[in-house]
Design a protein around this motif. Structure first.
Motif, PDB file in Angstrom:
ATOM      1  N   LYS A 132     118.209   5.208  32.275  1.00 20.14           N
ATOM      2  CA  LYS A 132     118.846   5.562  33.541  1.00 20.14           C
ATOM      3  C   LYS A 132     118.139   4.809  34.663  1.00 20.14           C
ATOM      4  O   LYS A 132     116.929   4.630  34.637  1.00 20.14           O
TER       5      LYS A 132
ATOM      6  N   GLU B 248     117.343  15.965  49.192  1.00 20.63           N
ATOM      7  CA  GLU B 248     117.350  16.086  47.730  1.00 20.63           C
ATOM      8  C   GLU B 248     115.945  16.345  47.195  1.00 20.63           C
ATOM      9  O   GLU B 248     115.761  17.144  46.278  1.00 20.63           O
TER      10      GLU B 248
ATOM     11  N   ILE C 154     114.820  19.546  45.084  1.00 22.96           N
ATOM     12  CA  ILE C 154     114.173  19.461  43.763  1.00 22.96           C
ATOM     13  C   ILE C 154     112.941  20.347  43.742  1.00 22.96           C
ATOM     14  O   ILE C 154     112.721  21.116  42.805  1.00 22.96           O
TER      15      ILE C 154
ATOM     16  N   GLU D 232     113.893  23.991  43.658  1.00 21.91           N
ATOM     17  CA  GLU D 232     114.405  24.382  42.334  1.00 21.91           C
ATOM     18  C   GLU D 232     113.281  24.650  41.343  1.00 21.91           C
ATOM     19  O   GLU D 232     113.458  25.398  40.390  1.00 21.91           O
TER      20      GLU D 232
ATOM     21  N   GLN E  58     113.243  12.594  39.261  1.00 23.49           N
ATOM     22  CA  GLN E  58     114.488  12.597  38.499  1.00 23.49           C
ATOM     23  C   GLN E  58     114.395  13.572  37.327  1.00 23.49           C
ATOM     24  O   GLN E  58     115.315  14.350  37.071  1.00 23.49           O
ATOM     25  N   MET E  59     113.259  13.549  36.632  1.00 28.74           N
ATOM     26  CA  MET E  59     113.064  14.461  35.496  1.00 28.74           C
ATOM     27  C   MET E  59     113.063  15.911  35.964  1.00 28.74           C
ATOM     28  O   MET E  59     113.681  16.771  35.337  1.00 28.74           O
TER      29      MET E  59
ATOM     30  N   LYS F 285     114.463  17.078  38.642  1.00 23.52           N
ATOM     31  CA  LYS F 285     115.809  17.433  39.116  1.00 23.52           C
ATOM     32  C   LYS F 285     116.665  17.869  37.931  1.00 23.52           C
ATOM     33  O   LYS F 285     117.400  18.850  38.019  1.00 23.52           O
ATOM     34  N   GLU F 286     116.567  17.140  36.833  1.00 18.67           N
ATOM     35  CA  GLU F 286     117.369  17.443  35.657  1.00 18.67           C
ATOM     36  C   GLU F 286     116.847  18.653  34.890  1.00 18.67           C
ATOM     37  O   GLU F 286     117.629  19.390  34.292  1.00 18.67           O
ATOM     38  N   LYS F 287     115.531  18.848  34.905  1.00 11.24           N
ATOM     39  CA  LYS F 287     114.919  19.971  34.181  1.00 11.24           C
ATOM     40  C   LYS F 287     113.788  20.565  35.017  1.00 11.24           C
ATOM     41  O   LYS F 287     112.612  20.291  34.769  1.00 11.24           O
TER      42      LYS F 287
END
Length: 104
Positions: free
Chosen positions: A35, A44, A48, A51, A89-90, A92-94
């Protein structure tokens, strides 16, 4: 060391050398696609962090940066570099992945 393990390692090493010399029958070549690094806005980045349910100080510790760096990212005064973008990015996804770095 077990002789069979030694022989297996020795054979693997020889195969690796032959592959490196150009004998494609001695190995497997894989083309990997990753990616792309995200372009993250200050909002963002803050999202993140929120979250992950971590304070700016705890989030900075997980990322290996200073709290001032987190504040600068979240205010748009600076942007994360490549490795930090990948970690963001990691996360954000998990988001739960940050828990792996917490020592109880």
């Amino acid at each position: 060391m077990d002789k069979s393990l030694f022989n297996s390692l020795k054979e693997s090493l020889h195969e690796g050398i032959e592959f490196a010399k150009g004998d494609s029958t001695k190995g497997t070549l894989r083309n990997l696609t990753f990616k792309s690094l995200p372009e993250l806005s200050e909002g963002e980045i803050k999202s993140i962090r929120e979250e992950t349910h971590l304070s700016a100080a705890a989030f900075a510790s997980v990322l290996g940066v200073s709290v001032k760096t987190i504040e600068a990212w979240e205010s748009g005064r600076s942007i994360p570099n490549g490795p930090s973008k990948r970690l963001l990015q990691m996360f954000k996804e998990k988001p739960e992945f940050t828990k792996e770095f917490i020592v109880s």
